[in-house]
Design an enzyme around this catalytic site. Structure first.
Site, PDB file in Angstrom:
ATOM      1  N   LYS A 107      83.074 -57.380  -0.297  1.00  0.00           N
ATOM      2  CA  LYS A 107      81.963 -56.996  -1.183  1.00  0.00           C
ATOM      3  C   LYS A 107      81.165 -55.792  -0.673  1.00  0.00           C
ATOM      4  O   LYS A 107      80.715 -54.975  -1.467  1.00  0.00           O
ATOM      5  CB  LYS A 107      81.038 -58.195  -1.417  1.00  0.00           C
ATOM      6  N   ASP A 116      76.696 -61.165 -10.001  1.00  0.00           N
ATOM      7  CA  ASP A 116      76.377 -62.535  -9.562  1.00  0.00           C
ATOM      8  C   ASP A 116      74.982 -62.966  -9.983  1.00  0.00           C
ATOM      9  O   ASP A 116      74.801 -64.048 -10.545  1.00  0.00           O
ATOM     10  CB  ASP A 116      76.476 -62.642  -8.034  1.00  0.00           C
TER      11      ASP A 116
END
Ligand code: ATR
Length: 279
Positions: free
Chosen positions: A70, A111
């Protein structure tokens, strides 16, 4: 049927074979009648920028990104959205036409907005004006706190067993501060969110509950981002205490729905995506 016109999207990570994303996204493509396919693509640690270049050369239409890539993809893409810039990580890569006429790979984080989206859909109420307690200070907590800030939560308490990490998470939203998740703090919260692996099957404390159980109460909304098991010890305790609950599959579907919309330009077939992981 897969033909020469079929387009590819996928998720990169290591490990990635356990990912639920292929099930969710392939259900979405079928429901939307899109000639797309979604695969889990194992990419070893250190190979994130090579994977971004592969997205470019193979014209992969969209990538989800999971551990351990990420942060590395955020350094390898052509541009970042403001959310991804604030967090320093991306979980979603998509194509955008630059003013120069060239297509760019943009890194985004879905997210936090996936969390907010699922909360508001599931409970039918806005997070604006609510007092929220977030337990944990890892990557998931960071994206949730950043999104809660934009969603106008009245207050965001961040509690973590390592307070230094909580401080850096609280810095992501103006209305956030570090708190201890003692009885008073939990009782006062309208919304309690667990972002730690406590309660996760195979995790460090599968039978644990990350907050004082006696502080859970009716009128409260309790969200666990752990999704295996669906009914964690925290959610069971919250239900017994008369609180409303949401499990971790919701955020997973929420972030996938937002990714689907960025990749395809269509609205996501949410019911089909949620049903794909309903057990
Ligand atoms: P992710 O990026 O998926 O959110 P992470 O970065 O590993 O996961 O973060 C996990 C969070 O859960 C951390 O806040 C961690 O606390 P520390 O910062 O003190 O490490 C917290 N955590 C992990 N195991 C825990 C446990 N057994 N009890 C309480 N908190 C725990």
């Amino acid at each position: 049927m897969i033909t020469g016109t079929t387009r590819l999207a996928g998720v990169i990570g290591d490990p990635v074979r356990h990912s639920l994303s292929p099930v969710i996204h392939n259900a979405a493509f079928i429901e939307a009648g899109l000639d797309w396919v979604f695969l889990a693509l194992p990419v070893a640690s250190g190979q994130a920028s090579a994977a971004v270049e592969a997205m470019r050369s193979l014209r992969i239409e969209g990538l989800s990104v999971t551990m351990p890539h990420k942060a590395d993809v955020a350094a390898a893409v052509d541009d970042l959205t403001p959310e991804a810039k604030a967090l320093g990580v991306c979980n979603c890569l998509f194509w955008r036409r630059h003013s120069s006429g060239r297509d760019q790979i943009v890194g985004h984080s879905t997210d936090g907005d996936g969390f907010v989206w699922d909360f508001e859909r599931r409970f039918g109420c806005s997070l604006a004006g609510l007092d929220v307690l977030v337990v944990g200070a890892g990557g998931a907590a960071r994206s949730i706190v950043e999104a809660l800030g934009r969603a106008q939560a009245a207050s965001i308490g961040v509690s973590n067993r390592t307070p230094d990490r909580a401080r850096s998470v609280a810095a992501l939203a103006q209305q956030a501060e570090v708190v201890t998740n003692d009885r008073a703090a939990v009782e006062a919260a309208d919304v309690v969110v667990n972002t730690t692996p406590v309660g996760m099957r195979g995790g460090p404390d599968p039978d644990g509950v990350p907050v004082p159980v006696e502080a859970l109460r009716p009128g409260q909304r309790v969200v666990d981002i752990v999704y295996d098991p669906r009914q964690t010890p925290l959610l069971q305790a919250a239900t017994s205490a008369g609180a409303e609950t949401a499990d971790g599959v919701g955020m997973l579907v929420g972030q996938a729905a937002l990714a689907f919309e960025l990749w395809t330009g269509r609205s996501a077939p949410i019911e089909a995506m949620a049903n794909a992981v309903a057990t």
